[in-house]
Design a protein around this motif. Structure first.
Motif, short mmCIF file in Angstrom:
data_model
loop_
_atom_site.label_atom_id
_atom_site.label_comp_id
_atom_site.label_asym_id
_atom_site.label_seq_id
_atom_site.Cartn_x
_atom_site.Cartn_y
_atom_site.Cartn_z
N VAL A 43 0.86 -1.19 0.00
CA VAL A 43 0.00 0.00 0.00
C VAL A 43 0.89 1.24 0.00
O VAL A 43 1.65 1.48 0.95
CB VAL A 43 -0.94 0.02 1.22
CG1 VAL A 43 -1.87 1.23 1.15
CG2 VAL A 43 -1.75 -1.27 1.28
N ALA A 44 0.80 2.00 -1.10
CA ALA A 44 1.64 3.19 -1.25
C ALA A 44 0.82 4.47 -1.37
O ALA A 44 1.38 5.56 -1.29
CB ALA A 44 2.54 3.03 -2.48
N ASN A 45 -0.49 4.33 -1.59
CA ASN A 45 -1.35 5.50 -1.73
C ASN A 45 -1.30 6.32 -0.44
O ASN A 45 -1.75 5.86 0.61
CB ASN A 45 -2.79 5.05 -2.01
CG ASN A 45 -3.72 6.21 -2.31
OD1 ASN A 45 -3.43 7.36 -1.99
ND2 ASN A 45 -4.86 5.92 -2.91
N PRO A 46 -0.76 7.55 -0.49
CA PRO A 46 -0.63 8.33 0.75
C PRO A 46 -1.95 8.63 1.43
O PRO A 46 -2.00 8.83 2.65
CB PRO A 46 0.07 9.62 0.28
CG PRO A 46 -0.13 9.66 -1.19
CD PRO A 46 -0.23 8.26 -1.67
N ASP A 47 -3.05 8.64 0.67
CA ASP A 47 -4.36 8.90 1.28
C ASP A 47 -4.74 7.80 2.27
O ASP A 47 -5.51 8.03 3.20
CB ASP A 47 -5.44 8.99 0.20
CG ASP A 47 -5.27 10.21 -0.69
OD1 ASP A 47 -4.60 11.16 -0.25
OD2 ASP A 47 -5.80 10.20 -1.81
N LYS A 48 -4.22 6.58 2.06
CA LYS A 48 -4.55 5.45 2.92
C LYS A 48 -3.56 5.27 4.06
O LYS A 48 -3.74 4.36 4.88
CB LYS A 48 -4.61 4.17 2.09
CG LYS A 48 -5.72 4.17 1.05
CD LYS A 48 -5.81 2.84 0.33
CE LYS A 48 -6.96 2.86 -0.67
NZ LYS A 48 -7.10 1.57 -1.37
N LEU A 49 -2.54 6.10 4.11
CA LEU A 49 -1.49 5.91 5.12
C LEU A 49 -1.37 7.08 6.08
O LEU A 49 -0.58 7.01 7.03
CB LEU A 49 -0.14 5.67 4.42
CG LEU A 49 -0.11 4.42 3.53
CD1 LEU A 49 1.16 4.38 2.71
CD2 LEU A 49 -0.24 3.16 4.37
N ALA A 50 -2.13 8.13 5.85
CA ALA A 50 -2.02 9.30 6.72
C ALA A 50 -2.37 8.96 8.16
O ALA A 50 -1.71 9.42 9.10
CB ALA A 50 -2.93 10.42 6.19
N ARG A 51 -3.39 8.14 8.37
CA ARG A 51 -3.80 7.79 9.73
C ARG A 51 -2.78 6.85 10.38
O ARG A 51 -2.59 6.90 11.58
CB ARG A 51 -5.18 7.13 9.71
CG ARG A 51 -6.30 8.08 9.33
CD ARG A 51 -7.58 7.31 9.08
NE ARG A 51 -8.66 8.21 8.75
CZ ARG A 51 -9.48 8.74 9.65
NH1 ARG A 51 -9.36 8.43 10.92
NH2 ARG A 51 -10.43 9.57 9.28
N LEU A 52 -2.16 6.01 9.58
CA LEU A 52 -1.16 5.10 10.14
C LEU A 52 0.04 5.89 10.64
O LEU A 52 0.63 5.57 11.68
CB LEU A 52 -0.72 4.10 9.06
CG LEU A 52 0.08 2.90 9.55
CD1 LEU A 52 -0.78 1.99 10.42
CD2 LEU A 52 0.64 2.11 8.37
N ASP A 53 0.41 6.92 9.91
CA ASP A 53 1.53 7.77 10.33
C ASP A 53 1.14 8.66 11.50
O ASP A 53 1.96 9.01 12.34
CB ASP A 53 1.98 8.65 9.16
CG ASP A 53 2.68 7.85 8.08
OD1 ASP A 53 3.17 6.75 8.39
OD2 ASP A 53 2.71 8.31 6.93
#
Length: 292
Positions: A281-291
């Protein structure tokens, strides 16, 4: 002196049931933001319909489950239409395990990235039935009431869903074993060793990468150990400036690779001691919450 008005029964129940309801909506939609939107809409509906001195609902947990399920079905229908135009494979949003409901609330395996991805094959109604049965242990009559169906029809839907999903369902593995396998894969890829990488993959291994058109990623799935190994080595071997972090994502160990100023989640499924599926998963929209 300002008098204190206690919250209405429905509002109290919504707050108490929120972790369970969030897990339900997330399993239905595969995205935490979408799940939270559903819960907010249900909360607003409950607040409008209930008063502190009036409790018109026999069982608020059951009623809230019905509301969340039905709103999730509507949201999933809309999301399915959007995902038809999505660039490349659509993968679920990775979520830090600490933000998910406790294992006592629901079946944690149903929250895995692999299972959420697999359930994309189902219709919204079939997905709801499958989640309610396997994630929450509900019976066919209970599910039928929620879906405004019949127990016989629900059993038929569940049978078809099981035939479609169970052969590919991720087998249970000890977290330590999966983490060891993932570490071995990372070591082989980092060394540029194609043969060793191939030896760690099953014959039917598949690679999915989700960039959503936001970042560079493979548009189509990649099949077979030789092609997947060469792709992995070509992309990641000797890549400079990569920070590697272990995270517990959706109840399983995953690697968070940070490079080009962004996070990327690498999640694997194992079978017989080897990797049979890789989801990136590289889509930044899907990783903002993880970060965050």
């Amino acid at each position: 002196m300002t008098s204190y008005a206690p919250p209405a029964p429905g509002v109290r129940a919504w707050a108490d049931e929120r972790p369970r309801l969030l897990g339900l909506a997330y399993q239905m939609l595969g995205g935490l933001a979408d799940a939270e939107d559903v819960l907010a809409e249900v909360g607003e509906q409950v607040a409008r319909m209930s008063r502190p001195d009036q409790d018109v609902v026999r069982s608020w947990p059951a009623f809230l489950t019905t509301l969340v399920t039905r709103r999730s079905i509507d949201a999933l229908r809309a999301a399915t239409r959007r995902r038809e135009d999505y660039i490349g494979p659509w993968l679920p949003e990775p979520v830090d395990t600490a933000r998910l409901p406790d294992a006592e609330v629901m079946d944690r395996e149903m929250l895995s990235l692999g299972m959420l991805h697999l359930m994309e094959q189902l219709s919204p109604e079939a997905r709801a039935a499958y989640v309610l049965k396997n994630g929450f242990g509900m019976s066919a009559p209970q599910i039928a009431e929620i879906l405004d169906s019949t127990p016989a029809a629900v059993r038929q839907v569940l049978s078809r869903a099981a035939r479609r999903l169970e052969p590919d369902r991720e087998p249970a593995h000890e977290p330590a074993a999966v983490r060891t396998l993932l570490a071995e894969l990372l070591d082989a890829v980092s060394a540029g060793d194609v043969d060793r990488t191939v030896s760690l993959l099953t014959d039917d291994v598949t690679w999915w990468s989700d960039g959503g058109g936001r970042v560079k990623a493979a548009i189509n799935p990649i099949f077979g150990p030789d092609r997947v190994a060469r792709f992995l080595v070509g992309v990641f071997a000797d890549r400079g400036g990569v920070a590697v972090e272990w995270r517990n994502v959706n109840g399983a160990s995953a690697l968070v690779l940070v490079y080009d100023g962004r996070s990327h989640v690498l999640h694997v499924e194992a079978a017989a001691g080897r990797v049979r599926a890789i989801r990136f998963v590289a889509n930044p929209d899907k990783l903002a919450r993880l970060d965050g």
